[in-house]
Scaffold this motif. Structure first.
Motif, PDB file in Angstrom:
ATOM      1  N   ILE A 137     -32.107  60.685  69.172  1.00 32.94           N
ATOM      2  CA  ILE A 137     -32.595  61.586  68.122  1.00 32.94           C
ATOM      3  C   ILE A 137     -33.606  60.870  67.226  1.00 32.94           C
ATOM      4  O   ILE A 137     -34.668  61.408  66.912  1.00 32.94           O
ATOM      5  N   THR A 138     -33.285  59.626  66.859  1.00 28.67           N
ATOM      6  CA  THR A 138     -34.197  58.867  65.996  1.00 28.67           C
ATOM      7  C   THR A 138     -35.546  58.672  66.693  1.00 28.67           C
ATOM      8  O   THR A 138     -36.602  58.896  66.107  1.00 28.67           O
ATOM      9  N   VAL A 161     -25.861  55.991  71.532  1.00 24.63           N
ATOM     10  CA  VAL A 161     -26.910  56.490  72.421  1.00 24.63           C
ATOM     11  C   VAL A 161     -27.563  57.755  71.858  1.00 24.63           C
ATOM     12  O   VAL A 161     -28.783  57.868  71.786  1.00 24.63           O
ATOM     13  N   GLU A 162     -26.736  58.680  71.388  1.00 18.50           N
ATOM     14  CA  GLU A 162     -27.275  59.946  70.904  1.00 18.50           C
ATOM     15  C   GLU A 162     -28.146  59.752  69.661  1.00 18.50           C
ATOM     16  O   GLU A 162     -29.232  60.315  69.546  1.00 18.50           O
ATOM     17  N   SER A 192     -33.800  50.201  74.616  1.00 13.91           N
ATOM     18  CA  SER A 192     -34.912  49.653  75.401  1.00 13.91           C
ATOM     19  C   SER A 192     -35.699  50.765  76.096  1.00 13.91           C
ATOM     20  O   SER A 192     -36.931  50.749  76.119  1.00 13.91           O
ATOM     21  N   ARG A 193     -34.967  51.729  76.644  1.00  8.21           N
ATOM     22  CA  ARG A 193     -35.640  52.848  77.328  1.00  8.21           C
ATOM     23  C   ARG A 193     -36.468  53.660  76.345  1.00  8.21           C
ATOM     24  O   ARG A 193     -37.611  54.003  76.615  1.00  8.21           O
ATOM     25  N   ALA A 194     -35.872  53.954  75.179  1.00 12.16           N
ATOM     26  CA  ALA A 194     -36.570  54.760  74.172  1.00 12.16           C
ATOM     27  C   ALA A 194     -37.811  54.028  73.670  1.00 12.16           C
ATOM     28  O   ALA A 194     -38.893  54.601  73.541  1.00 12.16           O
ATOM     29  N   TYR A 195     -37.640  52.722  73.425  1.00 11.26           N
ATOM     30  CA  TYR A 195     -38.758  51.911  72.920  1.00 11.26           C
ATOM     31  C   TYR A 195     -39.925  51.936  73.916  1.00 11.26           C
ATOM     32  O   TYR A 195     -41.074  52.172  73.556  1.00 11.26           O
ATOM     33  N   ALA A 196     -39.598  51.702  75.201  1.00 13.73           N
ATOM     34  CA  ALA A 196     -40.635  51.673  76.231  1.00 13.73           C
ATOM     35  C   ALA A 196     -41.331  53.027  76.322  1.00 13.73           C
ATOM     36  O   ALA A 196     -42.558  53.108  76.480  1.00 13.73           O
ATOM     37  N   SER A 197     -40.564  54.085  76.190  1.00 13.27           N
ATOM     38  CA  SER A 197     -41.143  55.413  76.280  1.00 13.27           C
ATOM     39  C   SER A 197     -42.108  55.668  75.115  1.00 13.27           C
ATOM     40  O   SER A 197     -43.195  56.224  75.298  1.00 13.27           O
TER      41      SER A 197
END
Ligand SMILES: [Zn+2]
Length: 404
Positions: A153-154, A148-149, A189-194
């Motif tokens: 960061i990526t 997750v971390e 998925s959350r990061a991608y959508a953001s």
């Protein structure tokens, strides 16, 4: 009389040869089988030209083969010849594997290259480079679990460094990772959508509005300015770029003018088109150097000379004219100039759609494919309200699509 080789080898050889050149690669593993080993019943089914072709190819294969001598002994009985061929293929196969393993990485990466469409290869490589650089600084083991971390960061790094491509880059990096845990998958998925949401709309070319055209006209001084104005006005009414009018021809008729696009590669609808305009001089009064009217802006002869102006010249003259009119073309924070030759097409479309409606405007502008239609929609959305509305001087049935 010809001696034979084993029938299935000969079949494969013949089929491969008959399907030349596509099947050339399948010949490679038959390398070294001399023509004289074709069984006569197989050879007998070939035409003369097949025969000559095979003969030529076999000769060149034999010449380039390193070990053709290993099967040169003519067979006395089927068994012996078959086993000698088999021995040779086993040996060749071993060599083949060995040769492959010597450069395994290279071949595997060539295979992987084929996983992606050519247009995604560049972004993919850039994404991986970014990730590797980040991982090196953070001391992450390459290819280790993406938790997750690390995902956060990526993603944050990509958002900062390449906001427009961040989501795509993140997905490219994911393809290189071991399967994610359920928790990590959710975070991804959350990061991608953001990242997708934070993407800015791409920079658009600012539209050449009627008001702007009038300003440019007022600033025009030289003969070059004059011909630039003619090109801009014509392109504006035709929803084209000024440098596209090189594909245009004009005929004048009673009360109007007809412009025709020949079918061409540049024509996105891939068929020709003719458009009959009527005069709008009475509406667009007040221009100094040119008539802002598709019928009277150029004569048939003037169009001929405009068609010879190269694209670079159009651009330079347009930029010079903007400068003379005191119109700022560089905007801070923008990578591209505000106006381009495309601005005539954008501005024309935005002005035309008010009286023509979307469907006719798309036909007039020769937008056809879904991609183009989408682009057109994007343009229309950013349409600024010009304080002047011109009724487009044509009716929808004045546009004729010419047969292919
Ligand atoms: Zn007119």
């Amino acid at each position: 009389m010809r001696a034979g080789c084993d029938a299935s080898t000969a079949e494969r050889l013949c089929n491969a040869l008959k399907n030349m050149p596509d099947d050339f690669e399948s010949l490679a593993d038959l390398e070294g089988v001399p023509f004289s080993y074709l069984p006569s019943e197989v050879a007998g089914r070939l035409s003369n030209s097949d025969f000559c072709l095979i003969q030529r190819l076999i000769k060149s294969l034999v010449a380039s083969s390193h070990s053709s001598s290993s099967i040169s002994a003519p067979r006395q009985d089927g068994g012996a010849a078959t086993s000698s061929v088999q021995q040779r293929s086993t040996k060749t196969l071993k060599e083949e594997v060995k040769n492959f393993l010597d450069a395994e990485d290279e071949f595997v990466s060539a295979l992987k290259d084929g996983y992606y469409a050519a247009k995604s290869k560049g972004p993919r490589a850039s994404a991986l480079k970014k990730y590797e650089a980040l991982a090196a600084e953070k001391g992450w083991t390459p290819g280790a679990d993406w938790d997750v971390e690390k995902i956060q960061i990526t993603a944050a790094f990509l958002q900062k460094s390449t906001p427009q491509s961040a989501a795509t880059y993140l997905s490219h990096i994911k393809t290189q990772m071991p399967p994610l845990s359920r928790e990590a998958e959710k975070e991804y998925s959350r990061a991608y959508a953001s990242l997708e949401r934070s993407k800015k709309a791409p920079e658009q070319d600012a539209p050449l509005t009627y008001t702007l055209l009038k300003k440019l006209d007022a600033a025009a001084e030289t003969l070059d300015d004059l011909s630039t104005m003619k090109g801009l006005v014509l392109a504006w009414f035709l929803l084209a770029r000024p440098d596209e009018i090189q594909h245009l021809s004009k005929t004048e008729d009673k009360g109007g003018a007809t412009y025709s696009w020949k079918k061409s590669k540049r024509d996105q609808s891939s068929h020709g088109m003719s458009v009959k305009f009527s005069c709008c001089c009475d509406v667009t009064v007040g221009f100094k150097t040119v008539s802002c009217c598709p019928v009277h802006v150029v004569s048939v002869e003037q169009l001929q000379s405009l068609k010879r102006v190269p694209t670079d010249t159009w651009r330079n003259r347009f930029y010079k004219l903007l400068e003379k009119a005191g119109i700022e073309n560089k905007v801070e924070g923008r990578k591209r100039a505000l106006y381009s030759l495309y601005s005539a097409r954008v501005g024309g479309a935005q002005a035309a759609v008010i009286s023509l409606g979307h469907k006719t405007t798309q036909v007039l502008g020769r937008w056809k494919s879904d991609d183009c239609a989408l682009h057109y929609e994007n343009m229309a959305v950013v349409a600024p309200a010009d304080d002047v509305v011109i009724k487009w001087p044509l009716k929808s049935d004045d546009i004729k699509l010419l047969s292919k």
